[in-house]
Structures are given as C-alpha cells and as structure tokens.
Design an enzyme around this catalytic site. Structure first.
Site, PDB file in Angstrom:
ATOM      1  N   ASP A  96     132.585  61.913  57.731  1.00  0.00           N
ATOM      2  CA  ASP A  96     134.052  61.935  57.838  1.00  0.00           C
ATOM      3  C   ASP A  96     134.479  63.121  58.704  1.00  0.00           C
ATOM      4  O   ASP A  96     133.907  64.197  58.585  1.00  0.00           O
ATOM      5  CB  ASP A  96     134.671  62.114  56.447  1.00  0.00           C
ATOM      6  CG  ASP A  96     134.128  61.115  55.442  1.00  0.00           C
ATOM      7  OD1 ASP A  96     134.470  59.927  55.549  1.00  0.00           O
ATOM      8  OD2 ASP A  96     133.342  61.530  54.557  1.00  0.00           O
ATOM      9  N   HIS A 156     135.078  65.534  54.041  1.00  0.00           N
ATOM     10  CA  HIS A 156     135.771  64.339  53.541  1.00  0.00           C
ATOM     11  C   HIS A 156     137.254  64.571  53.270  1.00  0.00           C
ATOM     12  O   HIS A 156     138.114  63.807  53.700  1.00  0.00           O
ATOM     13  CB  HIS A 156     135.102  63.823  52.259  1.00  0.00           C
ATOM     14  CG  HIS A 156     135.778  62.605  51.706  1.00  0.00           C
ATOM     15  ND1 HIS A 156     136.818  62.678  50.806  1.00  0.00           N
ATOM     16  CD2 HIS A 156     135.596  61.283  51.964  1.00  0.00           C
ATOM     17  CE1 HIS A 156     137.230  61.452  50.516  1.00  0.00           C
ATOM     18  NE2 HIS A 156     136.507  60.592  51.201  1.00  0.00           N
ATOM     19  N   GLU A 204     126.830  57.805  57.556  1.00  0.00           N
ATOM     20  CA  GLU A 204     128.292  57.826  57.638  1.00  0.00           C
ATOM     21  C   GLU A 204     128.765  59.252  57.434  1.00  0.00           C
ATOM     22  O   GLU A 204     128.183  59.990  56.624  1.00  0.00           O
ATOM     23  CB  GLU A 204     128.882  56.911  56.545  1.00  0.00           C
ATOM     24  CG  GLU A 204     130.394  56.719  56.630  1.00  0.00           C
ATOM     25  CD  GLU A 204     131.220  57.589  55.704  1.00  0.00           C
ATOM     26  OE1 GLU A 204     132.440  57.462  55.714  1.00  0.00           O
ATOM     27  OE2 GLU A 204     130.652  58.437  54.969  1.00  0.00           O
ATOM     28  N   ASP A 248     125.186  56.743  48.508  1.00  0.00           N
ATOM     29  CA  ASP A 248     124.908  58.188  48.380  1.00  0.00           C
ATOM     30  C   ASP A 248     123.411  58.426  48.186  1.00  0.00           C
ATOM     31  O   ASP A 248     122.944  59.557  48.305  1.00  0.00           O
ATOM     32  CB  ASP A 248     125.651  58.766  47.161  1.00  0.00           C
ATOM     33  CG  ASP A 248     127.152  58.546  47.249  1.00  0.00           C
ATOM     34  OD1 ASP A 248     127.695  58.554  48.374  1.00  0.00           O
ATOM     35  OD2 ASP A 248     127.786  58.381  46.183  1.00  0.00           O
ATOM     36  N   GLU A 299     133.874  58.377  60.574  1.00  0.00           N
ATOM     37  CA  GLU A 299     135.140  57.928  59.981  1.00  0.00           C
ATOM     38  C   GLU A 299     136.235  58.942  60.295  1.00  0.00           C
ATOM     39  O   GLU A 299     136.156  60.104  59.885  1.00  0.00           O
ATOM     40  CB  GLU A 299     134.994  57.742  58.460  1.00  0.00           C
ATOM     41  CG  GLU A 299     136.281  57.195  57.872  1.00  0.00           C
ATOM     42  CD  GLU A 299     136.319  57.152  56.352  1.00  0.00           C
ATOM     43  OE1 GLU A 299     135.281  57.194  55.688  1.00  0.00           O
ATOM     44  OE2 GLU A 299     137.456  57.095  55.847  1.00  0.00           O
ATOM     45  N   LYS A 356     139.448  60.663  59.631  1.00  0.00           N
ATOM     46  CA  LYS A 356     140.259  60.843  58.413  1.00  0.00           C
ATOM     47  C   LYS A 356     141.701  61.219  58.774  1.00  0.00           C
ATOM     48  O   LYS A 356     142.244  62.205  58.286  1.00  0.00           O
ATOM     49  CB  LYS A 356     139.621  61.925  57.536  1.00  0.00           C
ATOM     50  CG  LYS A 356     138.401  61.419  56.765  1.00  0.00           C
ATOM     51  CD  LYS A 356     138.816  60.469  55.653  1.00  0.00           C
ATOM     52  CE  LYS A 356     137.649  60.065  54.743  1.00  0.00           C
ATOM     53  NZ  LYS A 356     137.985  58.882  53.936  1.00  0.00           N
ATOM     54  N   HIS A 402     125.737  57.685  52.902  1.00  0.00           N
ATOM     55  CA  HIS A 402     127.175  57.973  52.814  1.00  0.00           C
ATOM     56  C   HIS A 402     127.419  59.475  52.693  1.00  0.00           C
ATOM     57  O   HIS A 402     126.994  60.089  51.718  1.00  0.00           O
ATOM     58  CB  HIS A 402     127.719  57.231  51.581  1.00  0.00           C
ATOM     59  CG  HIS A 402     129.169  57.385  51.343  1.00  0.00           C
ATOM     60  ND1 HIS A 402     129.686  57.976  50.213  1.00  0.00           N
ATOM     61  CD2 HIS A 402     130.247  57.005  52.094  1.00  0.00           C
ATOM     62  CE1 HIS A 402     130.999  57.944  50.269  1.00  0.00           C
ATOM     63  NE2 HIS A 402     131.374  57.363  51.389  1.00  0.00           N
ATOM     64  N   ARG A 403     128.058  60.059  53.688  1.00  0.00           N
ATOM     65  CA  ARG A 403     128.259  61.521  53.783  1.00  0.00           C
ATOM     66  C   ARG A 403     126.902  62.234  53.819  1.00  0.00           C
ATOM     67  O   ARG A 403     126.756  63.337  53.292  1.00  0.00           O
ATOM     68  CB  ARG A 403     129.108  62.048  52.622  1.00  0.00           C
ATOM     69  CG  ARG A 403     130.384  61.260  52.380  1.00  0.00           C
ATOM     70  CD  ARG A 403     131.197  61.798  51.223  1.00  0.00           C
ATOM     71  NE  ARG A 403     132.231  60.842  50.822  1.00  0.00           N
ATOM     72  CZ  ARG A 403     133.037  60.972  49.777  1.00  0.00           C
ATOM     73  NH1 ARG A 403     132.957  62.062  49.029  1.00  0.00           N
ATOM     74  NH2 ARG A 403     133.932  60.060  49.491  1.00  0.00           N
TER      75      ARG A 403
HETATM   76  O1  G3P Z   1     133.456  54.798  55.415  1.00  0.00           O
HETATM   77  C1  G3P Z   1     133.169  54.295  54.148  1.00  0.00           C
HETATM   78  C2  G3P Z   1     133.686  55.210  53.070  1.00  0.00           C
HETATM   79  O2  G3P Z   1     133.225  56.512  53.318  1.00  0.00           O
HETATM   80  C3  G3P Z   1     135.190  55.207  52.955  1.00  0.00           C
HETATM   81  O3  G3P Z   1     135.660  55.960  51.886  1.00  0.00           O
HETATM   82  O4  G3P Z   1     136.617  57.961  50.834  1.00  0.00           O
HETATM   83  O5  G3P Z   1     134.149  57.728  50.991  1.00  0.00           O
HETATM   84  O6  G3P Z   1     135.496  58.197  53.026  1.00  0.00           O
HETATM   85  P1  G3P Z   1     135.464  57.518  51.685  1.00  0.00           P
HETATM   86 MG    MG Z   2     133.947  58.129  54.523  1.00  0.00          MG
END
Ligand code: G3P
Ligand code: MG
Length: 233
Positions: free
Chosen positions: A35, A48, A33, A227, A108, A110, A6-7
């Site tokens: 953003d 993000h 993943e 993470d 993702e 945004k 994640h990120r």
């Molecule tokens: O894409 C899953 C998750 O990343 C969504 O929430 O705020 O971490 O971008 P956020």
């Molecule tokens: Mg995200």
C-alpha cells in the site's frame, strides 16, 4: 490458486516493511501486494494506514510529515521487539528488492481518504525508472485514480471493491481495466461469479485459511491475497 503476499509476509513480519518483503521474495508465489501513501515532500512511502500510529512508535498523518521525519520512527517494535529499527520503506526500496525476480507487484494507491496530488505520476516514475512496468498491477478503492493511471500509461490495473456492485464486469470493461480485486465475501456473490463466467480476472483479499481459499478457487477466483503464503505452499 495464485498467491500474493499481502503487505509482504505480514503474518510473521511487520506489514509493509522491508523485512516483510524480503521474506516474500524468497517464496515461489505469484506476487506481493503493498500500500502506498504520499509524504508532505512528495515521496511515495509504503504503509497501509493514513496515520503512522498503529504501525510505529510515532503519531500523526503520513501526509503531514516529510520522509526524513518519518524515517526517525520505528516501524518494527509494535510487531515484535526483534524488528526494532525497521523503517518506513519508500516504494523505490521495495521495488529494488524485487528487481531481479519474476514476482508481480501489486501497488495499491491509498488515495481513497486523502487526495495525494501527483501520486499516480510519482508511482509511475518509480516503476518506470526501475523498468518494472510489465510486472506491476496498480489497484485502488479510489477508482478515479485508476482511471488517471490508465490515461498516463499502458499499465495493468485493478479496481478494488469491499462491497458488492451490480454488473462489475461491465464496469471494469467500461473503464478499460484488467482485473477486479474484491473482498473474499464479495467474491462469492452472484455478480462476481457472473463476472468470472464472462472472463473477468478476479483476485480476492484477505484469505488466511485453506477452506476459504478452496471455496474461492471453486468459483474461479484467480488469486488470493494472504498474510501467510506458506500456509498454502
Ligand atoms: O489490495 C487488497 C487489499 O490489501 C485491500 O485492502 O485494507 O488490506 O489494503 P487493505
Ligand atoms: Mg492493501
């Protein structure tokens, strides 16, 4: 249980930087993943928040700055001084890191706070230029953006939910979307459990402990965004 960093590996590296993605590329995981937002000169950058305040030494909105201006800020020191000098990456730079791997890349969009005119087209251009469409999943809380993306190209997409809705699988199918990306809380609720029983692919964010991951696996969640992927390897 499949894992998405994640990120990037954001537990140990500053989120959404090349350092965090270079760490992810070394791991035997399903994917990563990230953003994206758009700069004032139409570049797709990986970050993000709408603002750069939290993750850099600068201030202000991404949408009000050119890429050149954004590049003058440090996106590493806020996390640890050893990452001083990390720059905000473009989508292209992150895709290059994964060009020769098998990882899936979840981009993702945004665009749920500000409208970024042409973001879907710009993302598609980058992905197509790299020949990476088969390994891309586009997601967003901005479901209109996902519908636009689907009209532009046959690319895998997911709608994101932070709150529960009724009949999520019917909604997904009506939009012609492949997957549901939901918060770990929503994932355990009845409408999502039913969607999974009906064959929906569900991935859940953001899961950083083993007990939660196990509960999600038990209800049939296909993958988690974490993470700290190494915790589960
Ligand atoms: O894409 C899953 C998750 O990343 C969504 O929430 O705020 O971490 O971008 P956020
Ligand atoms: Mg995200």
């Amino acid at each position: 249980m499949k894992l998405f960093a994640h990120r990037g590996v954001s537990k140990h590296y500053p989120e959404n930087t090349l350092a965090s993605f270079r760490a992810a590329v070394k791991l035997p995981i399903e994917g990563v993943e990230l953003d994206v937002h758009m700069t004032s000169d139409g570049e797709v950058v990986v970050i993000h928040d709408e603002k750069i305040n939290r993750t850099s030494n600068g201030k202000g909105f991404v949408k009000d700055k050119t890429l050149a201006e954004l590049r003058t800020y440090d996106f590493g020191s806020w996390f640890h001084k050893k990452f001083r000098g990390e720059k905000i990456p473009t989508l292209r730079e992150v895709l290059e890191i994964f060009k020769h791997t098998n990882h899936l890349i979840n981009i993702e969009l945004k665009s749920d706070v500000f409208v970024y005119a042409g973001l879907e087209e710009a993302v598609l251009r980058e992905v197509t230029a790299m020949g990476m469409q088969p390994r891309i999943i586009i997601s967003s809380f901005d479901h209109a953006a996902i519908v636009r993306m689907k009209k532009l190209a046959p690319i895998a997409c997911a709608v994101l939910f932070s709150n529960i809705i009724l009949q999520p699988n019917e909604y997904r199918k009506a939009l012609g979307i492949e997957a549901l990306h939901v918060s770990k809380y929503v994932a355990k609720r009845k409408p999502i459990r039913e969607a999974i029983e009906q064959g929906a692919v569900v991935r859940a964010y953001t899961v950083n402990n083993k007990e939660e991951a196990q509960q999600l696996a038990n209800v049939g969640v296909e993958a988690i965004f974490t993470d700290d992927p190494e915790l589960f390897l």
